[in-house]
Design a protein around this motif. Sequence first.
Motif, PDB file in Angstrom:
ATOM      1  N   UNK A 261      13.935  -0.071  -2.888  1.00 22.17           N
ATOM      2  CA  UNK A 261      13.080   1.032  -2.436  1.00 22.17           C
ATOM      3  C   UNK A 261      11.738   1.002  -3.161  1.00 22.17           C
ATOM      4  N   UNK A 262      11.785   0.889  -4.482  1.00 16.02           N
ATOM      5  CA  UNK A 262      10.546   0.849  -5.260  1.00 16.02           C
ATOM      6  C   UNK A 262       9.722  -0.382  -4.946  1.00 16.02           C
ATOM      7  N   UNK A 263      10.385  -1.536  -4.865  1.00 13.38           N
ATOM      8  CA  UNK A 263       9.663  -2.784  -4.595  1.00 13.38           C
ATOM      9  C   UNK A 263       8.964  -2.714  -3.238  1.00 13.38           C
ATOM     10  N   UNK A 264       9.653  -2.218  -2.228  1.00 16.76           N
ATOM     11  CA  UNK A 264       9.076  -2.119  -0.884  1.00 16.76           C
ATOM     12  C   UNK A 264       7.881  -1.184  -0.878  1.00 16.76           C
ATOM     13  N   UNK A 265       8.031  -0.016  -1.481  1.00 13.92           N
ATOM     14  CA  UNK A 265       6.940   0.965  -1.438  1.00 13.92           C
ATOM     15  C   UNK A 265       5.739   0.520  -2.268  1.00 13.92           C
ATOM     16  N   UNK A 266       5.979  -0.103  -3.422  1.00 15.94           N
ATOM     17  CA  UNK A 266       4.873  -0.697  -4.168  1.00 15.94           C
ATOM     18  C   UNK A 266       4.218  -1.809  -3.337  1.00 15.94           C
ATOM     19  N   UNK A 267       5.052  -2.601  -2.661  1.00 15.66           N
ATOM     20  CA  UNK A 267       4.541  -3.689  -1.847  1.00 15.66           C
ATOM     21  C   UNK A 267       3.679  -3.208  -0.694  1.00 15.66           C
ATOM     22  N   UNK A 268       4.045  -2.084  -0.091  1.00 15.13           N
ATOM     23  CA  UNK A 268       3.255  -1.534   1.006  1.00 15.13           C
ATOM     24  C   UNK A 268       1.861  -1.128   0.533  1.00 15.13           C
ATOM     25  N   UNK A 269       1.785  -0.611  -0.680  1.00 14.97           N
ATOM     26  CA  UNK A 269       0.472  -0.250  -1.223  1.00 14.97           C
ATOM     27  C   UNK A 269      -0.352  -1.512  -1.466  1.00 14.97           C
ATOM     28  N   UNK A 270       0.294  -2.570  -1.949  1.00 20.79           N
ATOM     29  CA  UNK A 270      -0.398  -3.843  -2.106  1.00 20.79           C
ATOM     30  C   UNK A 270      -0.856  -4.413  -0.778  1.00 20.79           C
ATOM     31  N   UNK A 271       0.006  -4.326   0.247  1.00 19.99           N
ATOM     32  CA  UNK A 271      -0.354  -4.797   1.588  1.00 19.99           C
ATOM     33  C   UNK A 271      -1.548  -4.008   2.119  1.00 19.99           C
ATOM     34  N   UNK A 272      -1.552  -2.719   1.846  1.00 18.56           N
ATOM     35  CA  UNK A 272      -2.658  -1.854   2.271  1.00 18.56           C
ATOM     36  C   UNK A 272      -3.983  -2.344   1.702  1.00 18.56           C
ATOM     37  N   UNK A 273      -4.004  -2.604   0.413  1.00 22.04           N
ATOM     38  CA  UNK A 273      -5.246  -3.043  -0.234  1.00 22.04           C
ATOM     39  C   UNK A 273      -5.677  -4.416   0.282  1.00 22.04           C
ATOM     40  N   UNK A 274      -4.707  -5.294   0.471  1.00 21.40           N
ATOM     41  CA  UNK A 274      -5.028  -6.640   0.965  1.00 21.40           C
ATOM     42  C   UNK A 274      -5.665  -6.568   2.346  1.00 21.40           C
ATOM     43  N   UNK A 275      -5.004  -5.868   3.272  1.00 20.87           N
ATOM     44  CA  UNK A 275      -5.504  -5.825   4.649  1.00 20.87           C
ATOM     45  C   UNK A 275      -6.817  -5.063   4.753  1.00 20.87           C
ATOM     46  N   UNK A 276      -6.973  -4.036   3.912  1.00 26.54           N
ATOM     47  CA  UNK A 276      -8.197  -3.250   3.955  1.00 26.54           C
ATOM     48  C   UNK A 276      -9.412  -4.104   3.631  1.00 26.54           C
ATOM     49  N   UNK A 277      -9.268  -4.997   2.662  1.00 28.57           N
ATOM     50  CA  UNK A 277     -10.390  -5.870   2.307  1.00 28.57           C
ATOM     51  C   UNK A 277     -10.484  -7.065   3.260  1.00 28.57           C
ATOM     52  N   UNK A 278      -9.343  -7.511   3.741  1.00 30.25           N
ATOM     53  CA  UNK A 278      -9.326  -8.665   4.642  1.00 30.25           C
ATOM     54  C   UNK A 278     -10.057  -8.355   5.945  1.00 30.25           C
ATOM     55  N   UNK A 279      -9.846  -7.147   6.480  1.00 27.16           N
ATOM     56  CA  UNK A 279     -10.446  -6.777   7.761  1.00 27.16           C
ATOM     57  C   UNK A 279     -11.577  -5.757   7.621  1.00 27.16           C
ATOM     58  N   UNK A 280     -12.120  -5.608   6.421  1.00 25.30           N
ATOM     59  CA  UNK A 280     -13.150  -4.595   6.199  1.00 25.30           C
ATOM     60  C   UNK A 280     -14.368  -4.808   7.092  1.00 25.30           C
TER      61      UNK A 280
END
Length: 279
Positions: A190-209
């Motif tokens: 649960x923790x790994x997934x939710x931390x990972x989603x925040x990481x995915x958020x930051x990655x995609x936000x800059x990738x498609x900015x």
Amino acid sequence: MTAPSARYDLSGRTALVTGAGGLLGRQHTTALVEAGARVVVTDIGLAPCETAIATIREIAPKADLVPFALDVTSQESIQAAAIDLSSRGVEIDILVNNAAIDPKVMSTPGVMHSSRFEAFPVAQWQTEIAVGLTGAMLCAQVFGTPMAQRGRGVILNIASDLGVIAPDQRIYRQPGVGRDEEQPVKPVTYSVIKHGLIGLTKYLATYWADRGVRVNAISPGGVFNNQDPAFVERLTRLIPMGRMAKVDEYRSAVQFLCSDASSYMTGQNLVMDGGRSVW
């Protein structure tokens, strides 16, 4: 001057919510409907989608809702859904990655509880990661890429306060269970997934900015749903506001993050946990 309410208006936009048959999935869908969006209501089967739609239509009879069976662990299933929707002229403007497995744990006396890290099954790890994290990546890949090609879109990842802090395992302890190793805990996934989603958020936000796609996350705290009173008491002691969230308290935040009201916000994680992560 644009009226504040107009910035929240999602009329003419289509959202897709994964795991929409769940407790919060229904709320996210309702929030989008309230703002004027058409919503593609997806879950692993049609039955939970249709049940969710029936519930939502009790309060929003004219809601534009499209049920769709979608397996977020299958790239083929997601791609097939995208092709099907496109053939109907449906373009996804907003993706809400909500699908997850939230394991419920009970203790078996005399046996090390399988939720504990030392005994956590690899198969369970793989299943839960596949739904909660890989599924979000695949949906973002399949539905986000056309957004980037069109130059406009929004992705909202549903994380958790446990994507910001570690779980306090004391609140999950069960009375009458003698040895610590028999006590259930919030699983590592649960923790790994939710931390990972925040990481995915930051990655995609800059990738498609530079492609007009905004990507944010929301980290809700625990929602009251008639849980065991002892558990609720232990949890609320950790929350400065002294209570769990009401089931509908995240709707306005979803509307904000999915609309032009947050047009200059990307790569962020909105924490709504009654202050728990502050203490």
